[in-house]
Write a protein that holds these residues in place. Structure first.
Motif, PDB file in Angstrom:
ATOM      1  N   ARG A  47       0.705  -1.063  -0.296  1.00  0.00           N
ATOM      2  CA  ARG A  47       0.036   0.081   0.146  1.00  0.00           C
ATOM      3  C   ARG A  47       0.710   1.221  -0.140  1.00  0.00           C
ATOM      4  O   ARG A  47       0.331   2.443  -0.307  1.00  0.00           O
ATOM      5  N   LEU A  48       2.041   1.153   0.402  1.00  0.00           N
ATOM      6  CA  LEU A  48       3.014   2.429   0.762  1.00  0.00           C
ATOM      7  C   LEU A  48       3.670   2.520  -0.621  1.00  0.00           C
ATOM      8  O   LEU A  48       3.672   3.790  -1.347  1.00  0.00           O
ATOM      9  N   ASP A  61      -3.294   6.200   3.119  1.00  0.00           N
ATOM     10  CA  ASP A  61      -1.821   6.009   2.581  1.00  0.00           C
ATOM     11  C   ASP A  61      -0.981   6.750   3.812  1.00  0.00           C
ATOM     12  O   ASP A  61      -1.449   7.946   4.264  1.00  0.00           O
ATOM     13  N   PHE A  62       0.255   6.355   3.925  1.00  0.00           N
ATOM     14  CA  PHE A  62       0.978   6.931   4.561  1.00  0.00           C
ATOM     15  C   PHE A  62       1.676   8.199   3.779  1.00  0.00           C
ATOM     16  O   PHE A  62       1.917   8.009   2.551  1.00  0.00           O
ATOM     17  N   HIS A  63       1.935   9.203   4.431  1.00  0.00           N
ATOM     18  CA  HIS A  63       2.857  10.216   3.720  1.00  0.00           C
ATOM     19  C   HIS A  63       3.776  11.166   4.916  1.00  0.00           C
ATOM     20  O   HIS A  63       3.612  11.136   6.116  1.00  0.00           O
ATOM     21  N   VAL A  82       4.007  14.898   1.093  1.00  0.00           N
ATOM     22  CA  VAL A  82       4.269  13.844   0.069  1.00  0.00           C
ATOM     23  C   VAL A  82       4.053  12.538   0.441  1.00  0.00           C
ATOM     24  O   VAL A  82       4.107  12.300   1.579  1.00  0.00           O
ATOM     25  N   HIS A  83       3.756  11.641  -0.531  1.00  0.00           N
ATOM     26  CA  HIS A  83       3.365  10.194  -0.429  1.00  0.00           C
ATOM     27  C   HIS A  83       4.782   9.484   0.185  1.00  0.00           C
ATOM     28  O   HIS A  83       5.772   9.985  -0.145  1.00  0.00           O
ATOM     29  N   SER A  84       4.495   8.571   0.988  1.00  0.00           N
ATOM     30  CA  SER A  84       5.846   8.045   1.390  1.00  0.00           C
ATOM     31  C   SER A  84       6.624   7.302   0.161  1.00  0.00           C
ATOM     32  O   SER A  84       7.668   7.525   0.140  1.00  0.00           O
ATOM     33  N   PHE A 138      -4.937  15.775   1.151  1.00  0.00           N
ATOM     34  CA  PHE A 138      -3.699  16.810   0.718  1.00  0.00           C
ATOM     35  C   PHE A 138      -3.381  16.272  -0.832  1.00  0.00           C
ATOM     36  O   PHE A 138      -4.062  15.098  -1.398  1.00  0.00           O
ATOM     37  N   SER A 139      -2.585  16.925  -1.285  1.00  0.00           N
ATOM     38  CA  SER A 139      -2.093  16.799  -2.923  1.00  0.00           C
ATOM     39  C   SER A 139      -0.788  16.675  -2.697  1.00  0.00           C
ATOM     40  O   SER A 139      -0.113  17.354  -2.465  1.00  0.00           O
TER      41      SER A 139
END
Length: 552
Positions: free
Chosen positions: A267-268, A338-340, A350-352, A323-324
Motif C-alpha cells: 500500500r505504501l 496512505d502513509f505520507h 508527499v506520499h511515502s 492533501f495533494s
C-alpha cells in the motif's frame, strides 16, 4: 460485409491500443485488432461476433438448439446468463422452450472432450457440491477471469452452472470454510455469494469486485476477498517484532505467508510483495516489511531541505488527511489511508513512496526552481507541458514548488547522440521532420521503430541515417537521464553545491536505512532456519520420550 442484424454495410478496420475505448455491439467487450465498423452509426463489431451463427447446439444445454437474439423477449430486455449469472441486455443465445440463456461470451466456451457432467473432485476435504465442467476459451477475443481470485483464466478451468461461476482448478480446491485471525475473530468464514452491492474486504479494504467472498454468517458485513482469505499467519523473530513495535504506527502488524502466490502490492510503495506480507487489521493496510519499518522522520529531503518531514497516516491526529502530493500531484481524500510525510509549518506533503523514490533533480536555465523527473503511471492528476501545452502522459520534468512541467522531448539541450537497445548504431538528435519516404505528406502516419507506436512529425526524435531508424525521445529515456546526470555546470546543471550536498546526504541516509533492513531480513531467514532445526530436535526428543514411556 452485410451484418445479419444491421442495415448498413460493415467496413473492415483495425483498432490500436491507444485508440478510444471502442466496444463490440454484440458482446460489449473492448475491441483491439481486426474489427468491422459502421461509419454512419459509429458502431463496432469483433469480426467473429459479426459472423455469429443464428443457431447453435451447445453442450451446456443439450436438450434443444439455442437461437441468437438481439435482446431478451421481455419488456425489460434483460436476461440472466446460465453460465456466469450476470444480467445482460445485449445479444444472447436462447432456448424458447426452457427459457435458457447464454450470453455470446459464455457461448464461446468449449467443454473439454464434450463432457458436461464430469466431476472434478477437489483435493480439499470440502469438495464443491455441484458438477464442475472443465472448459477452455473457444475464441481468442474473449477474456475470462476467475470468479474467486479475479485473475485471468487460461488453459483449462472449471465452470459450475449451478453457482454461475468459472474458477481455476487450484481455486476450486481451496476449503469453502476457513478460520482467520482478523481482529481475533472466533467464527468461521464461509465462501458465499456477495449479497450487498458494495462490499469491502476487511483485510485490504478494497471493493470486492467478484460475486464470491468469504463471509461470517454470524457477523453482519464481515467479508474477506478470496486472495486475502488464502493468506496464512506466520511467525517472525522476536527482534523483528520489537522493531515493528517501535514503528510510529499505532496498531500492531500481523505477518502472513502467501501459499497460493497471489499477487499483492504494498500500500505504501505500490511494488509487488514477494516475501512475508505484513497487515494492520484496523487500518486495512498491506505492506512490505521494509515499508513497515519506514523512518519516522527525514531530516533533509532534497525537495524540502529547510525542515524535517515527519511520517503520518490517517490515525495521526495532527496530520492532514486530505492533501495533494507535491511530487506526483495526486489528490488523497479522507477515505484513503496512505502513509505520507508532512511538514506542518510549510504545508509540504508527499506520499511515502514519492518521498523515498529520490527522482533525478535537474536545474534548467528556463526555470528558477529545480525540476524533478517523474514517471507517473498511477497519478490521478493531469499535467500539461509549459513548452508545447500538450498533456504529459509519460516521463516528464516537473517543478515541486509550482505547476511548471516539461516533456522529456521539450527540455533544452537534449543529448546530441544516444544509443537504443533495439538498434546497433548510435542515434543522432533530429529536430526537423523525419519522414519514411521523401514523397509522403505531412498528414501521413509515421511510426517509431523502437516501440512501433505512432510518432508526431513535429516532435524531436533520434535518427540513424544509415538504417533510416527513428525513435521517440521518450523511448531512450535512460540515455537522456544519464546525459543529464553527467552534464556539467554549463546550460544544464544539477543545482548549487549546497543543493547537491543535501541530495547526497539524503541519499546516504536512505542507503543506510536500506542496509539495515537487508540485515534484518537476513537475520529473519537465519532465525527461521534455527526455528526449523529446534523444532526437528524437539520432535526427536518427544519421540524418544514416548518410546521410553511405552517401554516402562
Amino acid at each position: 460485409m452485410q451484418d445479419f442484424d444491421h442495415k448498413h454495410q460493415l467496413n473492415p478496420t483495425t483498432t490500436e491500443e491507444e485508440d478510444k475505448d471502442e466496444r463490440c455491439e454484440v458482446c460489449q467487450e473492448r475491441i483491439l485488432g481486426e474489427a468491422y465498423s459502421c461509419t454512419g452509426c459509429h458502431w463496432w463489431w469483433h469480426r467473429p461476433c459479426a459472423k455469429l451463427p443464428r443457431q447453435i447446439d451447445h453442450p451446456f444445454h443439450r436438450q434443444h438448439p439455442l437461437l441468437l437474439l438481439r435482446r431478451a423477449p421481455y419488456s425489460s430486455g434483460k436476461y440472466s446468463c446460465a453460465a456466469c449469472g450476470e444480467n445482460r441486455t445485449n445479444y444472447a443465445y436462447h432456448c424458447p422452450i426452457c427459457d435458457f440463456f447464454l450470453d455470446v461470451k459464455c457461448a464461446s466456451l468449449e467443454p473439454q472432450n464434450g463432457e458436461t457432467q464430469m466431476q472434478i473432485q477437489p483435493i480439499s476435504t470440502q469438495p464443491h457440491p455441484h458438477p464442475l465442467i472443465p472448459c477452455s476459451k473457444g475464441s481468442g477475443i474473449h477474456n475470462f477471469s476467475c470468479s474467486y481470485c479475479d485473475l485471468p483464466l487460461e488453459g483449462m478451468f472449471l465452470v459450475c452452472l449451478h453457482c454461475h461461476h468459472s474458477v481455476h482448478q487450484s481455486c476450486s480446491q481451496f476449503p469453502q470454510e476457513i478460520s482467520h485471525p482478523i481482529n481475533q475473530h472466533r467464527h468461521p468464514f464461509t465462501l458465499q455469494s456477495v449479497v450487498q452491492i458494495a462490499s469491502f474486504c476487511h483485510l485490504c479494504g478494497k471493493l470486492i469486485t467478484k460475486r464470491f467472498s468469504f463471509q461470517c454468517r454470524k457477523c453482519d458485513d464481515l467479508n474477506l476477498d478470496f486472495r486475502c482469505a488464502s493468506l496464512k499467519p506466520t511467525k517472525i523473530s522476536h527482534d523483528l517484532e520489537l522493531q515493528i513495535q517501535n514503528f510510529s504506527h499505532p496498531h500492531p502488524f500481523t505477518a502472513f505467508e502467501n501459499p497460493m502466490n497471489f499477487p499483492f502490492s504494498c500500500r505504501l510503495c505500490e511494488l509487488p510483495i514477494k516475501d512475508t506480507i505484513f497487515t494492520c487489521f484496523q487500518c486495512k493496510l498491506i505492506v512490505h516489511i521494509s515499508c513497515a519499518l519506514l523512518p519516522r522522520e527525514i531530516k533533509r529531503h532534497p525537495f524540502h531541505p529547510q525542515h524535517p518531514i515527519k511520517l503520518h497516516d490517517d490515525n495521526t491526529q495532527s496530520c492532514s488527511c486530505e492533501f495533494s502530493c507535491r511530487l506526483c500531484r495526486s489528490y488523497q481524500g479522507r477515505h484513503n489511508r496512505d502513509f505520507h510525510y508532512e511538514c506542518l509549518d510549510c504545508k509540504f506533503t508527499v506520499h511515502s513512496r514519492c518521498a523515498l523514490s529520490m527522482p533525478l533533480a535537474v536545474k534548467f536555465k528556463t526555470h528558477h526552481h529545480p525540476l524533478a523527473f517523474l514517471d507517473l503511471k498511477k497519478s490521478n492528476a493531469r499535467h500539461h507541458c509549459n513548452a508545447c501545452r500538450q498533456e504529459c502522459q509519460s516521463g516528464f520534468f516537473q517543478c515541486v514548488n509550482c505547476q511548471f512541467a516539461l516533456h522529456l522531448r521539450c527540455i533544452p539541450n537534449l543529448p546530441p547522440t544516444v544509443k537504443d537497445k533495439y538498434h546497433r548504431h548510435p542515434l543522432n538528435l533530429a529536430t526537423s521532420p523525419i519522414k519514411d519516404y521523401p514523397d509522403e505528406g505531412d498528414d501521413a502516419e509515421f511510426f517509431c521503430d523502437s516501440c512501433e507506436k505512432r510518432r508526431n512529425l513535429r516532435d524531436p526524435s533520434y535518427y540513424c541515417g544509415e538504417c533510416h531508424y527513428v525513435a521517440h525521445v521518450h523511448c531512450v529515456t535512460s540515455e537522456v537521464l544519464r546525459f543529464l546526470q553527467d552534464k556539467g555546470q554549463d546550460e544544464v546543471n544539477l543545482g548549487s553545491e549546497s543543493d547537491t550536498a543535501l541530495v547526497e546526504e539524503a541519499k546516504q541516509e536512505i542507503t543506510e536505512l536500506e542496509k539495515e533492513v537487508d540485515k534484518l531480513q537476513t537475520r529473519l531467514v537465519e532465525l527461521r532456519m534455527e526455528e526449523q532445526s529446534l523444532l526437528s530436535q524437539l520432535k526427536l526428543v518427544t519421540t524418544r520420550l514416548d518410546a521410553l514411556k511405552k517401554s516402562n
